[in-house]
Design an enzyme around this catalytic site. Structure first.
Site, short mmCIF file in Angstrom:
data_model
loop_
_atom_site.label_atom_id
_atom_site.label_comp_id
_atom_site.label_asym_id
_atom_site.label_seq_id
_atom_site.Cartn_x
_atom_site.Cartn_y
_atom_site.Cartn_z
CB CYS A 145 -4.31 1.33 -1.15
SG CYS A 145 -2.64 1.49 -1.81
CB CYS A 205 -0.99 -0.01 1.16
SG CYS A 205 -0.28 0.04 2.81
#
Length: 205
Positions: free
Chosen positions: A146, A72
């Site tokens: 993400c 992420c």
């Protein structure tokens, strides 16, 4: 003659005594080394913090059939949850795991630590690491948690070229949580289901 015999007997006795002492010392040394090795093995099996929360030797490597990297932006929340869930859920599956931040490491969010602990997974000792600290060649599975796969360009581009690449696009709890950790809990549970599915998929890969 008596004096000579006594000296000879004393020397023989001393030699035997020294030999026995040396043998006992060697046995004790071996026992100590064996005990230390057994303690080290138990520590790793039990997830002892001294074994290293993200020690490459224990969390990923050639000893595993598959090695998963969770990414992420800052390795502070979603990828940490995924990392924790994989270690918790993989069971006997030969899957190594690590996590990192594409932009860089910062710190593990307290909210993530709290909600994962509530679910029985302790990530409090995990470190927040940067992708530059890892080699793409060590992993055959890469998951961006993400929706940040578009950031894997340039020198980071090879991270998208692994045999298995997925982009989960999970919401960012720190950005949307109203203060009661509800967003953290929702994303935690969504992440758990995705990790379970990934483990199942890798069984046939």
């Amino acid at each position: 003659f008596g004096s000579s015999f006594s000296l000879h007997l004393f020397a023989s006795t001393l030699s035997v005594s020294l030999s026995l002492s040396a043998a006992m010392g060697e046995i004790c040394s071996k026992d100590s080394a064996t005990e230390t090795t057994q303690k080290d093995e138990i520590a790793v099996q039990n997830g002892d913090e001294s074994a290293g929360a993200k020690d490459p030797i224990s969390t990923y490597g050639k000893q595993y059939k598959h090695n998963v990297m969770f990414l992420c932006n800052h390795n502070s929340c979603r990828s940490q949850m995924a990392d924790g869930w994989m270690r918790e859920l993989r069971g006997e599956a030969s899957i190594g795991v690590a996590s990192a931040g594409i932009v860089g490491g910062t710190a593990v969010k307290e909210g993530a630590i709290t909600v994962m602990k509530e679910a029985g997974v302790d990530i409090s000792s995990f470190t927040s690491d940067a992708i530059v600290d890892f080699k793409v060649s060590d992993f055959d599975v890469v998951v961006t948690c993400c929706g940040c796969g578009d950031k894997l360009t340039g020198d980071k581009g090879p991270w998208k070229m692994v045999p298995v690449f997925q982009d989960w696009n999970l919401d960012d709890p720190p950005a949307i949580d109203p203060g009661d950790l509800s967003a953290y809990k929702r994303v935690r549970d969504e992440c758990k289901e995705k990790v379970k599915q990934l483990i199942e998929d890798l069984e046939d890969f």
